[in-house]
Every structure is written in structure tokens, then in C-alpha cells.
Scaffold this motif. Structure first.
Motif, PDB file in Angstrom:
ATOM      1  N   ALA A  53       0.815  -1.210   0.000  1.00 18.18           N
ATOM      2  CA  ALA A  53       0.000   0.000   0.000  1.00 18.18           C
ATOM      3  C   ALA A  53       0.851   1.263   0.000  1.00 18.18           C
ATOM      4  O   ALA A  53       0.507   2.246  -0.672  1.00 18.18           O
ATOM      5  CB  ALA A  53      -0.927  -0.004   1.224  1.00 18.18           C
ATOM      6  N   ARG A  54       1.977   1.253   0.737  1.00 16.29           N
ATOM      7  CA  ARG A  54       2.710   2.501   0.998  1.00 16.29           C
ATOM      8  C   ARG A  54       3.984   2.669   0.193  1.00 16.29           C
ATOM      9  O   ARG A  54       4.526   3.774   0.122  1.00 16.29           O
ATOM     10  CB  ARG A  54       3.059   2.579   2.490  1.00 16.29           C
ATOM     11  N   ALA A  55       4.502   1.610  -0.404  1.00 17.74           N
ATOM     12  CA  ALA A  55       5.794   1.707  -1.083  1.00 17.74           C
ATOM     13  C   ALA A  55       5.732   2.678  -2.259  1.00 17.74           C
ATOM     14  O   ALA A  55       4.733   2.741  -2.985  1.00 17.74           O
ATOM     15  CB  ALA A  55       6.232   0.334  -1.579  1.00 17.74           C
TER      16      ALA A  55
ATOM     17  N   LEU B 268      -5.532   2.465   6.736  1.00 19.22           N
ATOM     18  CA  LEU B 268      -5.031   1.558   5.697  1.00 19.22           C
ATOM     19  C   LEU B 268      -5.419   0.115   6.012  1.00 19.22           C
ATOM     20  O   LEU B 268      -5.910  -0.621   5.145  1.00 19.22           O
ATOM     21  CB  LEU B 268      -3.509   1.663   5.598  1.00 19.22           C
ATOM     22  N   ARG B 269      -5.151  -0.283   7.257  1.00 18.96           N
ATOM     23  CA  ARG B 269      -5.455  -1.662   7.650  1.00 18.96           C
ATOM     24  C   ARG B 269      -6.940  -1.968   7.459  1.00 18.96           C
ATOM     25  O   ARG B 269      -7.307  -3.043   6.953  1.00 18.96           O
ATOM     26  CB  ARG B 269      -5.051  -1.875   9.112  1.00 18.96           C
ATOM     27  N   SER B 270      -7.794  -1.053   7.873  1.00 20.29           N
ATOM     28  CA  SER B 270      -9.232  -1.294   7.789  1.00 20.29           C
ATOM     29  C   SER B 270      -9.678  -1.473   6.343  1.00 20.29           C
ATOM     30  O   SER B 270     -10.480  -2.370   6.032  1.00 20.29           O
ATOM     31  CB  SER B 270      -9.992  -0.136   8.434  1.00 20.29           C
ATOM     32  N   ARG B 271      -9.164  -0.629   5.444  1.00 21.37           N
ATOM     33  CA  ARG B 271      -9.559  -0.741   4.031  1.00 21.37           C
ATOM     34  C   ARG B 271      -9.106  -2.072   3.442  1.00 21.37           C
ATOM     35  O   ARG B 271      -9.864  -2.749   2.732  1.00 21.37           O
ATOM     36  CB  ARG B 271      -8.941   0.421   3.246  1.00 21.37           C
ATOM     37  N   ILE B 272      -7.880  -2.465   3.752  1.00 26.81           N
ATOM     38  CA  ILE B 272      -7.360  -3.734   3.212  1.00 26.81           C
ATOM     39  C   ILE B 272      -8.162  -4.910   3.757  1.00 26.81           C
ATOM     40  O   ILE B 272      -8.501  -5.851   3.023  1.00 26.81           O
ATOM     41  CB  ILE B 272      -5.861  -3.875   3.546  1.00 26.81           C
ATOM     42  N   LYS B 273      -8.496  -4.857   5.035  1.00 23.32           N
ATOM     43  CA  LYS B 273      -9.266  -5.954   5.641  1.00 23.32           C
ATOM     44  C   LYS B 273     -10.687  -6.017   5.089  1.00 23.32           C
ATOM     45  O   LYS B 273     -11.236  -7.115   4.909  1.00 23.32           O
ATOM     46  CB  LYS B 273      -9.256  -5.803   7.158  1.00 23.32           C
TER      47      LYS B 273
ATOM     48  N   GLN C  47      -0.786   6.180  -3.952  1.00 26.49           N
ATOM     49  CA  GLN C  47       0.358   6.266  -3.039  1.00 26.49           C
ATOM     50  C   GLN C  47       0.749   7.711  -2.725  1.00 26.49           C
ATOM     51  O   GLN C  47       1.489   7.952  -1.772  1.00 26.49           O
ATOM     52  CB  GLN C  47       1.572   5.505  -3.599  1.00 26.49           C
ATOM     53  N   THR C  48       0.266   8.668  -3.487  1.00 23.51           N
ATOM     54  CA  THR C  48       0.560  10.072  -3.186  1.00 23.51           C
ATOM     55  C   THR C  48      -0.463  10.692  -2.237  1.00 23.51           C
ATOM     56  O   THR C  48      -0.277  11.814  -1.769  1.00 23.51           O
ATOM     57  CB  THR C  48       0.605  10.911  -4.480  1.00 23.51           C
ATOM     58  N   ARG C  49      -1.548   9.953  -1.933  1.00 22.31           N
ATOM     59  CA  ARG C  49      -2.599  10.488  -1.059  1.00 22.31           C
ATOM     60  C   ARG C  49      -3.106   9.384  -0.131  1.00 22.31           C
ATOM     61  O   ARG C  49      -4.287   9.046  -0.111  1.00 22.31           O
ATOM     62  CB  ARG C  49      -3.756  11.046  -1.903  1.00 22.31           C
ATOM     63  N   LEU C  50      -2.189   8.812   0.629  1.00 22.99           N
ATOM     64  CA  LEU C  50      -2.548   7.704   1.500  1.00 22.99           C
ATOM     65  C   LEU C  50      -3.283   8.205   2.734  1.00 22.99           C
ATOM     66  O   LEU C  50      -2.941   9.249   3.292  1.00 22.99           O
ATOM     67  CB  LEU C  50      -1.287   6.943   1.930  1.00 22.99           C
ATOM     68  N   PRO C  51      -4.286   7.472   3.179  1.00 18.12           N
ATOM     69  CA  PRO C  51      -4.996   7.886   4.392  1.00 18.12           C
ATOM     70  C   PRO C  51      -4.113   7.746   5.626  1.00 18.12           C
ATOM     71  O   PRO C  51      -3.199   6.932   5.670  1.00 18.12           O
ATOM     72  CB  PRO C  51      -6.174   6.902   4.453  1.00 18.12           C
TER      73      PRO C  51
END
Length: 330
Positions: free
Chosen positions: A261-263, A318-323, A308-312
Motif C-alpha cells: 500500500a505505501r511503497a 489503511l489496515r481497515s480498508r485492506i481488511k 500512493q501520493t494520497r494515503l490515508p
């Protein structure tokens, strides 16, 4: 003039995920920091009464690869934490080093991404990672606040509180108070650091302060103790000489879904290059979450969820969206 001998690099690994994270860590060290000449010690918890079974590395092929890449694997006894608080491994593991040995500890979910040998460590002034969020303490409606909470801990262990404050930050804002991530830390004497960490951690766990009655120490116990110990040993926030840690030289990726998500594009390309060689791939594929995330494109699906330029922020978003998308594997 000859460079000073680098500190011993220490990581901890055991059965399961940490074995394969250690493979990634060692592979990245050898790829990105070929000039590193220091010893690399991998501490492995031994079976004992604080573990329900054998916690040691149970993948012989992975063990052989770690040794091939230069790891000295040493076992240690879990005397205080074990399975009830596995984060305590990073403190108990210091027992595998000589008491006067300078060390640099890293969590295994870290990649070396640049020349680690160029970092100018002042081993007399300990420090730790600032890649953290305001996760502790959780301030309750009727108090106590940050100042009262942290002051009580420093007073308990006889460490001056005021010198640790960042006066550029407002009163009762969490960044005013010395707080680290325990993803890396270092000092010139492993035995002294271990003894001080155990004194503070066990004191907080076994004889809790009234000011902390509403606070959780799981998983934060090591991160609560760390600033008190570092300040007591004459250290503090990392200076500019350490900017490459959690910067261009190391990357605490924390969990594979968060990595994807963040790289940055460059970081992801380097990671894919790192995991491509057959000798690395063959071992990493033995761990199902890594096989599915890295080699079966689950990671690519995670990456497609985010700009990746506008990550929450914070990380839990992030974890919640991925889950929610059922893509979380670790």
C-alpha cells in the motif's frame, strides 16, 4: 583513518512469519549494504516454560539460507515474557551478546535499502526509531493527561522528566513527549541496556502505577519503557546523522499488505528484485501468506486500492480498508 568497528547487528526470529521476514532482512542487507562488515546475530528463543511448544525456527531450508547469508544463530532463554508477550523477545535476546558488546537492533520486518555502514552511530548516546504514531497513552476523559502520565513513569525510575520534552510542541500534544517505535535501537553495552529495559518493563507490569490504571501495555510495554531507558542512559531523539534510518537506508515495512500500500514505485521495484532470485523465492514460498501476497499477486490487488501520493492517515485506516477487501495476509 580506519572506520570504527560497527556495532553487532541483532535481529530476532522464531517459527512462522519472523523466519521469512529474517530471510528478507538478510537478503536486503547483502544487496543494499555490501560494505557492512559487522557481525549479524540472529537470536532464537529456546523452548521453556513460558512457551507452549518449541518457538524456534522450524524450517531447515530457511535456517540454512540465513546462515549462508551470514547470520550467526544463537538461542536464548525466555525468562520473563515468552508467549504471553512475544515483543519482550527483543529485550531478552540481548542476552546472546557479550555484556559490553555494542549493538544495533532491528525488527525483522525491516528492509535495508542503502549503505548501512555509512551511518555515524554515536554508541554512547542511545536512540531509537521515530517512525511512530501517538499510540500510547490513550488519554481518558477525566485524565490523567500526557504530562501527568509520563512524569509518573520517569519519577518511578529516577530519570529526569523535563529534559525529555520537545518544547517546540504544545503542552499535552503527544509529540511533546519522548516516544519511540521499538523497530530499531542501539547502545554501546548490550548488558546494561537489557538490564535497564527489564527493570522498567517488569516494574511497570508487576507493580503498576495508579496513573496507568486505565492504560494497556499490550503491545506497548516495550515502547513505554524505551524512552525512560534511553533518557536514563544519556540518549534521546535521533539527530541528523541518523536520518537515513527510516529514510533512505532502512525501511520498517511492518506488514506485507502495508508494504504494497505505501511503497513508492522505486521501493516496490527494489522489493520485487529482492524477492525474485530462485534461492530466495523457494524459501519465501514455503510461507503461505508470503506466497500469496508476493508471488500470486495479492500484493498487486492491495496496491490498486490506494493512490500512493494520497494515503490515508493514520495507519489503522489503511489496515481497515485492506481488511474490508479481504486482502489482509500476514
Amino acid at each position: 583513518m580506519d572506520r570504527p568497528q560497527p556495532p553487532t547487528l541483532l535481529i530476532v526470529a522464531q517459527a512462522g512469519r519472523l523466519t521469512y521476514e529474517a530471510v528478507l532482512f538478510l537478503a536486503s542487507l547483502r544487496q543494499a549494504a555490501p560494505g557492512w562488515t559487522g557481525r549479524v546475530v540472529l537470536a532464537e528463543p529456546l523452548p521453556g516454560p513460558l512457551w507452549p511448544g518449541d518457538p524456534g525456527i522450524d524450517d531447515d531450508e530457511a535456517r540454512a539460507l540465513l546462515i549462508e547469508m551470514g547470520a550467526e544463530i544463537r538461542g536464548f532463554d525466555s525468562l520473563h515474557f515468552g508467549a504471553a508477550y512475544p515483543h519482550g523477545n527483543k529485550v531478552e535476546a540481548l542476552s546472546v551478546l557479550d555484556p559490553d558488546e555494542p549493538f544495533l537492533f532491528f525488527d525483522t520486518d525491516t528492509l535495508i535499502t542503502g549503505p548501512l555502514d555509512t551511518v555515524a552511530f554515536d554508541l554512547d548516546r542511545p536512540s531509537a526509531s521515530m517512525a511512530r504514531e501517538g499510540t500510547w497513552p490513550e488519554i481518558q476523559l477525566y485524565g490523567p493527561g500526557y504530562t501527568e502520565t509520563w512524569r509518573a513513569i520517569y519519577d518511578r525510575f529516577g530519570v529526569p522528566f523535563e529534559p525529555t520534552l520537545d518544547l517546540a510542541q504544545p503542552d499535552e500534544h503527544w509529540e511533546r513527549y519522548l516516544y519511540f517505535n521499538a523497530g530499531w535501537f542501539y547502545y554501546r553495552r548490550a548488558g546494561v541496556f537489557r538490564a535497564d529495559m527489564l527493570r522498567v518493563m517488569l516494574g511497570l507490569r508487576d507493580d503498576p502505577l495508579p496513573e496507568l490504571v486505565c492504560q494497556s501495555f499490550d503491545p506497548w510495554l516495550d515502547q513505554v519503557a524505551l524512552p525512560v531507558v534511553i533518557a536514563g542512559l544519556g540518549g534521546g531523539r535521533p539527530g541528523p546523522e541518523l536520518a537515513g534510518l527510516d529514510g533512505d537506508i532502512t525501511w520498517h515495512w511492518r506488514a506485507l499488505p502495508l508494504l504494497y500500500a505505501r511503497a513508492s514505485d522505486a521501493q516496490l521495484a527494489a522489493f520485487e528484485e529482492l524477492t525474485a532470485p530462485n534461492r530466495i523465492k523457494r524459501v519465501l514460498k514455503r510461507y503461505e501468506p508470503f506466497r500469496r501476497m508476493i508471488y500470486q499477486n495479492r500484493g498487486g490487488k492491495v496496491r490498486a486500492l490506494f493512490d500512493q501520493t494520497r494515503l490515508p492517515r493514520p495507519e489503522r485506516a489503511l489496515r481497515s480498508r485492506i481488511k474490508r477487501e479481504r486482502l489482509w495476509l500476514r
